[in-house]
Design a protein around this motif. Structure first.
Motif, PDB file in Angstrom:
ATOM      1  N   VAL A 114       0.832  -1.194   0.000  1.00 34.68           N
ATOM      2  CA  VAL A 114       0.000   0.000   0.000  1.00 34.68           C
ATOM      3  C   VAL A 114       0.870   1.249   0.000  1.00 34.68           C
ATOM      4  CG1 VAL A 114      -0.155   0.136   2.530  1.00 34.68           C
ATOM      5  CG2 VAL A 114      -1.983   1.116   1.128  1.00 34.68           C
ATOM      6  N   ALA A 115       0.388   2.293  -0.668  1.00 38.58           N
ATOM      7  CA  ALA A 115       1.047   3.592  -0.602  1.00 38.58           C
ATOM      8  C   ALA A 115       0.706   4.257   0.725  1.00 38.58           C
ATOM      9  CB  ALA A 115       0.584   4.481  -1.750  1.00 38.58           C
ATOM     10  N   HIS A 116       1.697   4.811   1.374  1.00 37.70           N
ATOM     11  CA  HIS A 116       1.428   5.605   2.578  1.00 37.70           C
ATOM     12  C   HIS A 116       0.619   6.840   2.191  1.00 37.70           C
ATOM     13  CE1 HIS A 116       3.234   6.892   6.718  1.00 37.70           C
ATOM     14  NE2 HIS A 116       1.948   7.114   6.646  1.00 37.70           N
ATOM     15  N   VAL A 117       1.022   7.470   1.077  1.00 40.05           N
ATOM     16  CA  VAL A 117       0.319   8.642   0.544  1.00 40.05           C
ATOM     17  C   VAL A 117       0.182   8.468  -0.960  1.00 40.05           C
ATOM     18  CG1 VAL A 117       0.453  11.147   0.141  1.00 40.05           C
ATOM     19  CG2 VAL A 117       1.151  10.192   2.360  1.00 40.05           C
ATOM     20  N   SER A 118      -1.030   8.684  -1.488  1.00 41.19           N
ATOM     21  CA  SER A 118      -1.250   8.585  -2.923  1.00 41.19           C
ATOM     22  C   SER A 118      -0.567   9.727  -3.650  1.00 41.19           C
ATOM     23  CB  SER A 118      -2.751   8.626  -3.229  1.00 41.19           C
ATOM     24  OG  SER A 118      -2.983   8.863  -4.603  1.00 41.19           O
ATOM     25  N   ASN A 119       0.163   9.389  -4.714  1.00 40.55           N
ATOM     26  CA  ASN A 119       0.853  10.424  -5.481  1.00 40.55           C
ATOM     27  C   ASN A 119      -0.109  11.239  -6.341  1.00 40.55           C
ATOM     28  OD1 ASN A 119       0.535   8.123  -7.362  1.00 40.55           O
ATOM     29  ND2 ASN A 119       1.748   9.371  -8.770  1.00 40.55           N
ATOM     30  N   VAL A 120      -1.342  10.770  -6.520  1.00 45.17           N
ATOM     31  CA  VAL A 120      -2.330  11.478  -7.335  1.00 45.17           C
ATOM     32  C   VAL A 120      -3.316  12.241  -6.470  1.00 45.17           C
ATOM     33  CG1 VAL A 120      -4.144  11.236  -9.073  1.00 45.17           C
ATOM     34  CG2 VAL A 120      -2.141   9.738  -9.141  1.00 45.17           C
ATOM     35  N   LEU A 121      -3.774  11.622  -5.403  1.00 46.01           N
ATOM     36  CA  LEU A 121      -4.858  12.170  -4.596  1.00 46.01           C
ATOM     37  C   LEU A 121      -4.386  12.855  -3.327  1.00 46.01           C
ATOM     38  CD1 LEU A 121      -7.154   9.016  -4.852  1.00 46.01           C
ATOM     39  CD2 LEU A 121      -7.202  11.052  -6.317  1.00 46.01           C
ATOM     40  N   GLY A 122      -3.178  12.528  -2.880  1.00 45.47           N
ATOM     41  CA  GLY A 122      -2.711  13.046  -1.595  1.00 45.47           C
ATOM     42  C   GLY A 122      -3.265  12.302  -0.407  1.00 45.47           C
ATOM     43  N   THR A 123      -4.108  11.308  -0.646  1.00 44.81           N
ATOM     44  CA  THR A 123      -4.729  10.534   0.424  1.00 44.81           C
ATOM     45  C   THR A 123      -3.682   9.888   1.317  1.00 44.81           C
ATOM     46  OG1 THR A 123      -6.623  10.034  -0.988  1.00 44.81           O
ATOM     47  CG2 THR A 123      -6.280   8.609   0.931  1.00 44.81           C
ATOM     48  N   VAL A 124      -3.849  10.051   2.627  1.00 44.53           N
ATOM     49  CA  VAL A 124      -2.980   9.381   3.591  1.00 44.53           C
ATOM     50  C   VAL A 124      -3.671   8.108   4.051  1.00 44.53           C
ATOM     51  CG1 VAL A 124      -1.781   9.560   5.805  1.00 44.53           C
ATOM     52  CG2 VAL A 124      -2.042  11.595   4.360  1.00 44.53           C
ATOM     53  N   ASN A 125      -3.059   6.988   3.794  1.00 46.64           N
ATOM     54  CA  ASN A 125      -3.658   5.710   4.185  1.00 46.64           C
ATOM     55  C   ASN A 125      -3.317   5.355   5.631  1.00 46.64           C
ATOM     56  OD1 ASN A 125      -5.113   4.775   1.852  1.00 46.64           O
ATOM     57  ND2 ASN A 125      -3.136   4.546   0.820  1.00 46.64           N
ATOM     58  N   PRO A 126      -4.231   4.658   6.311  1.00 44.72           N
ATOM     59  CA  PRO A 126      -4.029   4.318   7.728  1.00 44.72           C
ATOM     60  C   PRO A 126      -3.084   3.129   7.881  1.00 44.72           C
ATOM     61  CG  PRO A 126      -6.132   3.442   6.989  1.00 44.72           C
ATOM     62  CD  PRO A 126      -5.549   4.224   5.823  1.00 44.72           C
ATOM     63  N   VAL A 127      -1.814   3.365   7.631  1.00 45.25           N
ATOM     64  CA  VAL A 127      -0.833   2.273   7.565  1.00 45.25           C
ATOM     65  C   VAL A 127      -0.765   1.496   8.872  1.00 45.25           C
ATOM     66  CG1 VAL A 127       1.629   1.769   7.352  1.00 45.25           C
ATOM     67  CG2 VAL A 127       0.542   3.330   5.743  1.00 45.25           C
ATOM     68  N   ARG A 128      -0.818   2.193   9.985  1.00 43.59           N
ATOM     69  CA  ARG A 128      -0.700   1.487  11.262  1.00 43.59           C
ATOM     70  C   ARG A 128      -1.844   0.478  11.441  1.00 43.59           C
ATOM     71  NH1 ARG A 128       0.949   4.811  16.606  1.00 43.59           N
ATOM     72  NH2 ARG A 128       2.140   5.774  14.937  1.00 43.59           N
ATOM     73  N   GLU A 129      -3.049   0.902  11.093  1.00 46.03           N
ATOM     74  CA  GLU A 129      -4.206   0.000  11.191  1.00 46.03           C
ATOM     75  C   GLU A 129      -4.081  -1.168  10.224  1.00 46.03           C
ATOM     76  OE1 GLU A 129      -9.073   0.106  10.514  1.00 46.03           O
ATOM     77  OE2 GLU A 129      -7.914   1.967  10.479  1.00 46.03           O
ATOM     78  N   LEU A 130      -3.651  -0.878   8.997  1.00 49.06           N
ATOM     79  CA  LEU A 130      -3.492  -1.943   8.012  1.00 49.06           C
ATOM     80  C   LEU A 130      -2.425  -2.932   8.447  1.00 49.06           C
ATOM     81  CD1 LEU A 130      -3.641   0.132   4.692  1.00 49.06           C
ATOM     82  CD2 LEU A 130      -5.526  -0.972   5.927  1.00 49.06           C
ATOM     83  N   ALA A 131      -1.333  -2.410   8.986  1.00 50.48           N
ATOM     84  CA  ALA A 131      -0.248  -3.283   9.454  1.00 50.48           C
ATOM     85  C   ALA A 131      -0.724  -4.180  10.594  1.00 50.48           C
ATOM     86  CB  ALA A 131       0.944  -2.444   9.886  1.00 50.48           C
ATOM     87  N   GLU A 168      -3.761  -5.302  11.102  1.00 43.98           N
ATOM     88  CA  GLU A 168      -4.607  -6.360  10.557  1.00 43.98           C
ATOM     89  C   GLU A 168      -3.779  -7.400   9.801  1.00 43.98           C
ATOM     90  OE1 GLU A 168      -7.741  -6.815  11.192  1.00 43.98           O
ATOM     91  OE2 GLU A 168      -7.865  -4.986  12.392  1.00 43.98           O
ATOM     92  N   CYS A 169      -2.733  -6.936   9.122  1.00 41.34           N
ATOM     93  CA  CYS A 169      -1.856  -7.891   8.422  1.00 41.34           C
ATOM     94  C   CYS A 169      -1.118  -8.783   9.414  1.00 41.34           C
ATOM     95  CB  CYS A 169      -0.856  -7.128   7.545  1.00 41.34           C
ATOM     96  SG  CYS A 169      -1.572  -6.422   6.042  1.00 41.34           S
ATOM     97  N   ARG A 170      -0.643  -8.209  10.504  1.00 45.34           N
ATOM     98  CA  ARG A 170       0.092  -8.999  11.496  1.00 45.34           C
ATOM     99  C   ARG A 170      -0.786 -10.085  12.108  1.00 45.34           C
ATOM    100  NH1 ARG A 170       1.914  -4.073  13.168  1.00 45.34           N
ATOM    101  NH2 ARG A 170       0.660  -4.138  15.077  1.00 45.34           N
TER     102      ARG A 170
END
Length: 415
Positions: free
Chosen positions: A179-196, A198-200
């Motif tokens: 996953v992108a931490h931040v979208s290069n097109v939209l600027g969206t910041v993804n909730p990496v900590r939450e995703l990580a 759930e992956c763990r």
């Protein structure tokens, strides 16, 4: 510029900062430059330019190949960049940081050294609709070779990842999530900590493309909880051809080399080669030594400003630019995430993105047009291209005003 830590609560002195960036003072087509293409590449401060120049003037030699003074100085500078990046990313060890040419090489390294030996028919890699091609194509290549598949988690019309869908798609066949931490097109910041997290829970490693996050916010890989994190130097004030991959030590220890050659070995014999320990196992050949001298200077510059002040200023500038752009008739902005970095993708009704960008250039305004290496995202929004204005801490409200005036002028010419 080197700000004292206690000054981090103070507002940015943007005019002083701009004086550190020589290119910002130039003109384009007889007009003062307004550089709003920072998501593509950032401009470089004098301290970075001087660091590269100083390397070639005073320390030019190859790394780890000589016991003479110049070789030792070059090696110390190069390894110093690893130390700087380890602190910048809050890695638990410098040996978790591989120096690369940027995020693209970093992701390919994981694709070929981690994924390729592990994937098999029936396995899957999960990514998202908003990814840069660099976080899609390498996975497609290794999937084709192994019989695995690539799946993409959906986003909503605001340009936000639908987190519950991402989590639903973390099925047992998924062996890696990206996953992108931040979208290069939209600027969206993804909730990496939450995703990580759930992956763990499911034992699935998570790779994060941090190339658009590192210029704008502090990165703490230990707090994020991901397994791999990639950054690109030229987007964060450093020279082109620099970057890094951080990975958990357990992964690096199990990964075979991606490139073969000098400096990544302990011993070479025709009956077998013994490879070096990570991270040098993944750094074959002569690296961009001068570039990494510049990388150290870039990190020092960002730390000198302080990310608290930088973020506050950039968020204010993003809000100002968004409000100003919304006043333009016929504008359509893509990406309305609740948490964004200073990137605005947009179209003007009746005007092609490339035509707009060409005419804006004649007004001295540098913006990006096209698909931004994100074809699936363009397909999601049903457009072939957008314009993208991406801002940095050295941009100003006066530049935003000039940008809007240029858009209004160009719009009248096209419509």
């Amino acid at each position: 510029m080197t700000a004292k830590p206690e000054s981090h609560a103070l507002p940015l002195d943007v005019e002083r900062i701009r004086a550190d960036f020589p290119l910002l003072a130039r003109t384009v087509h007889g007009k003062p430059l307004i550089y709003f293409d920072n998501a593509n590449t950032s401009q470089k401060p004098v301290s970075v330019i001087d660091a590269v120049d100083r390397h070639y003037r005073e320390h030019n030699a190859n790394v780890a190949r000589a016991v003479h003074q110049l070789g030792e100085e070059a090696t110390a500078s190069y390894e110093g960049a690893r130390d700087s990046l380890a602190r910048f990313l809050n890695a638990s060890s410098r040996n978790e940081v591989i120096l690369t040419s940027g995020t693209t090489q970093s992701i390919n390294l994981v694709a070929y050294s981690w994924a390729l030996p592990r994937l098999k028919p029936g396995d899957a890699i999960l990514t998202t609709v908003m990814e840069h091609h660099a976080n899609i194509v390498p996975w497609q290549i290794v999937a084709e070779r192994t019989g695995a598949v690539v799946k993409a988690a959906p986003i909503d019309t605001n340009g936000e990842l639908i987190v519950e869908k991402f989590v639903e798609m973390l099925t047992p066949d998924v062996k890696l999530a990206c996953v992108a931490h931040v979208s290069n097109v939209l600027g969206t910041v993804n909730p990496v900590r939450e995703l990580a997290r759930e992956c763990r829970k499911r034992g699935i490693p998570l790779l994060v493309d941090g190339s658009q996050a590192a210029p704008h916010r502090p990165i703490d890989v230990q707090a994020l909880g991901c397994d791999f994190y990639a950054v690109t130097g030229h987007k964060m004030l450093a020279p082109t051809g620099t970057g890094a991959l951080w990975a958990k030590r357990e992964h690096l220890e199990s990964m075979p080399p991606f490139f073969g050659g000098g400096e990544m070995i302990r011993e070479v014999r025709f009956d077998g080669t013994v490879f070096a320990d990570p991270p040098h196992r993944f750094e074959a050949g002569t690296p961009n030594i001068a570039g990494f001298a510049g990388m150290t200077a870039a990190i020092d510059y960002l730390n000198g400003i302080g990310f608290d002040r930088l973020e506050t200023y950039e968020q204010g500038l993003l809000a100002y630019a968004t409000d100003a752009l919304e006043s333009v008739p016929g504008v359509r902005i893509f990406g309305r995430a609740a948490e964004k970095e200073p990137v605005i993708s947009f179209l003007i009704e009746g005007a092609h993105a490339n035509d707009m960008a060409t005419l804006l250039d004649l007004e001295g305004v540098a913006v990006r047009s096209g698909h931004h290496c994100a074809h699936p995202l363009m397909q999601f929004f049903g457009v072939p291209a957008t314009l993208r204005a991406s801002l940095a801490f050295y941009n100003t409200r006066a530049e935003v005003d000039g940008f809007i005036r240029a858009i209004e002028k160009v719009r009248k010419l096209l419509l």
